[in-house]
Design an enzyme around this catalytic site. Structure first.
Site, mmCIF file in Angstrom:
data_model
loop_
_atom_site.group_PDB
_atom_site.id
_atom_site.type_symbol
_atom_site.label_atom_id
_atom_site.label_comp_id
_atom_site.label_asym_id
_atom_site.label_seq_id
_atom_site.Cartn_x
_atom_site.Cartn_y
_atom_site.Cartn_z
ATOM 1 C CG HIS A 14 0.660 6.673 5.148
ATOM 2 N ND1 HIS A 14 0.649 6.449 6.333
ATOM 3 C CD2 HIS A 14 1.709 6.337 4.562
ATOM 4 C CE1 HIS A 14 1.917 6.473 6.893
ATOM 5 N NE2 HIS A 14 2.657 6.183 5.790
ATOM 6 N N GLY A 15 -2.748 8.180 6.118
ATOM 7 C CA GLY A 15 -3.092 8.477 7.460
ATOM 8 C C GLY A 15 -2.089 8.106 8.319
ATOM 9 C CD GLU A 72 8.277 6.276 3.511
ATOM 10 O OE1 GLU A 72 8.848 6.908 2.490
ATOM 11 O OE2 GLU A 72 7.602 6.972 4.269
ATOM 12 N NE ARG A 73 15.569 6.585 3.213
ATOM 13 C CZ ARG A 73 16.364 7.403 4.085
ATOM 14 N NH1 ARG A 73 15.703 8.583 4.371
ATOM 15 N NH2 ARG A 73 17.721 7.279 4.380
ATOM 16 C CB THR A 81 7.518 2.583 8.940
ATOM 17 O OG1 THR A 81 6.864 3.100 10.358
ATOM 18 C CG2 THR A 81 6.410 1.664 8.454
ATOM 19 N N GLY A 125 5.175 9.248 2.758
ATOM 20 C CA GLY A 125 5.897 10.578 2.736
ATOM 21 C C GLY A 125 7.189 10.745 1.723
ATOM 22 C CG ASN A 126 10.933 9.765 2.877
ATOM 23 O OD1 ASN A 126 11.519 10.765 2.684
ATOM 24 N ND2 ASN A 126 10.862 8.875 3.813
ATOM 25 N NE ARG A 165 14.852 15.418 6.889
ATOM 26 C CZ ARG A 165 13.529 15.218 6.447
ATOM 27 N NH1 ARG A 165 12.958 13.930 6.563
ATOM 28 N NH2 ARG A 165 13.229 16.304 5.735
#
Length: 227
Positions: A8-9, A86-87, A20, A182-183, A114
């Site tokens: 996503h942007g 998302e995670r 988030t 991302g995740n 991480r």
């Protein structure tokens, strides 16, 4: 065959440097422009899709809509599913990343962010912002809704969606776009590419940039690149 991933942007909480996770925030103007640029790239490169998969979070859904509109494909079916969310960052959600590092120490926060298999502290299921109190997850068993996740757990809940929905669509000949986070995308990429637990920590997916994964006709990984 090719599979296209788009994170996503840039979101409002990306801009504020807040954790988030499953909190539902909107895109920034920058994020909208990133999505438009991604859609135009796909149009210019001649990418056509038969189906799009996304999460149930606003920032991914809006990115998906913008990408499809800019590439003149807003009419194709979209499937929204929580397994592409998302995670879940647990009790860290909504906290400032810098302030959290100052409170718990850089090393501890780095481990939470991480590490492949270490989760941050759980979010209380009774918290007003918990997914347990969000009707979009009302049909999911309460013991399945996460209170915190690491990347390993993110992969474990995303993988059934890959196996039940995305992979069968591709094997049937459909051209697939996945717009997520991302995740969740890193987790799926780990599975598809075969990235090790250690190497996945340095595998990043930028916001709004189409990532193309080339696979053979049995969905074995060949190569990947950004448009």
């Amino acid at each position: 065959m090719e599979l296209v991933f788009i994170r996503h942007g840039f979101s409002e909480w990306n801009a504020k440097n807040l954790f988030t996770g499953w909190r539902d925030v909107n895109l920034t103007e920058r994020g909208v422009e990133e999505a438009k640029t991604a859609g135009k790239k796909l149009l210019d490169k001649g990418y056509e899709f038969d189906i799009a998969f996304t999460s149930v979070l606003t920032r991914a859904i809006k990115t998906c809509n913008i990408v499809l509109e800019e590439s003149h494909q807003l009419w194709i079916p979209q499937v929204k599913n929580w397994r592409l969310n998302e995670r879940h960052y647990g009790a860290l959600q909504g906290l400032d990343k810098k302030a959290t590092a100052e409170q718990y120490g850089d090393e501890q926060v780095h481990i939470w962010r991480r590490s492949y298999d270490i989760s941050p502290p759980d979010l209380d299921p009774q918290d007003p912002n918990s997914a347990h109190n969000d009707r979009r997850y009302a049909n999911i068993p309460s013991d399945v809704v996460p209170n915190a996740e690491n990347l390993k757990l993110t992969l474990e809940r995303a993988l059934p969606f890959w196996e039940d929905q995305i992979a069968p669509a591709m094997l049937s000949g459909k051209r697939v776009l996945v717009v997520a986070h991302g995740n969740s995308l890193r987790a799926l990429a780990k599975h598809i590419i075969g990235i090790s637990d250690a190497e996945i920590m340095d595998f990043e997916i930028p916001t709004g940039q189409p990532l193309v994964l080339k696979l053979d006709d049995k969905l074995n990984y060949v190569e990947h690149y950004y448009l």
